[in-house]
Design an enzyme around this catalytic site. Structure first.
Site, PDB file in Angstrom:
ATOM      1  CD  GLU A  98      36.568  40.261  36.208  1.00  0.00           C
ATOM      2  OE1 GLU A  98      37.451  41.160  36.307  1.00  0.00           O
ATOM      3  OE2 GLU A  98      36.080  39.910  35.125  1.00  0.00           O
ATOM      4  CB  CYS A 143      36.085  37.338  29.843  1.00  0.00           C
ATOM      5  SG  CYS A 143      37.128  35.864  29.929  1.00  0.00           S
TER       6      CYS A 143
END
Length: 219
Positions: free
Chosen positions: A104, A2
């Site tokens: 992402e 992340c």
């Protein structure tokens, strides 16, 4: 992993969601990156919750300096209890990191496609985090990291890792300083991802200096 996320909710919504006792001064952001001070929720001794700002990139208390903090933006759930950088924080200094989505990038042939991962109802959620205090002479730094785990079926086509999300009804259990580490570890599952969905977004989000609604708009 992340490495970028969004938190565009209002201060009032955050206060209500995390049952904070005080009002909050907060500037929404659509493109939060490592190295910034980010909003985090910690539990006080009276078990009330407090919002604080922590540097994203954990610096262990035993570090000689704070220069390499950017390398510790994430901690792997599989090893968080054993790694010297995280094991003390995992036992005693767990936190929640509010978000309403994260980004992402999936590799598609010769380019990467950005995705915004968020709840289907667009509501707030919280990453599992750890925080640490580093001090040297007169300098003090409070920092944090986001815990990641293996990707669910939803996330596997995009990336093999994902941040751990703590369900709202487990917030206190995660923050509880007296909790057994085994109990805390059991919370690092993927149950909260049943409410998540993925949205392809444009390359606008690739630049961390871009911070507006275009970051989350479907391409």
């Amino acid at each position: 992993m992340c490495g970028r996320y969004s938190l565009s909710a209002s201060s009032e919504t955050i206060v209500e969601h995390f049952q904070l006792l005080r009002q909050l001064r907060f500037q929404p952001s659509y493109n939060i990156a490592p190295g910034q001070k980010i909003l985090s929720i910690v539990e006080l001794d009276d078990q009330s919750c407090k919002a604080v700002k922590l540097f994203w990139g954990l610096v262990p208390s035993w570090s000689k300096d704070a220069k390499n903090s950017s390398h510790l933006i994430n901690a792997r759930a599989e090893t968080v209890r054993e790694k010297p950088s995280f094991r003390s924080a995992f036992k005693h200094r767990r936190c929640l990191i509010p978000a309403d989505g994260y980004y992402e990038w999936a590799k598609n042939s010769d380019r990467k496609q950005a995705f915004h991962i968020h709840r289907a109802d667009q509501q707030l959620f919280a990453f599992a985090g750890l925080w640490e205090q580093w001090q040297h002479e007169t300098e003090t730094l409070y920092s944090c990291t986001i815990i990641t785990t293996a990707a669910t079926e939803l996330m596997q086509p995009i990336h093999d890792r994902m941040p751990v999300i703590i369900p709202q009804d487990r917030y206190h259990q995660w923050l509880d300083k007296s909790a057994n580490p085994e109990q805390a570890l059991a919370l690092l599952n993927d149950a909260a991802y049943t409410d998540m969905t993925t949205t392809p977004v444009s390359d606008w989000v690739n630049n961390p200096r871009h911070d507006d609604e275009r970051c989350i708009q479907m391409c």
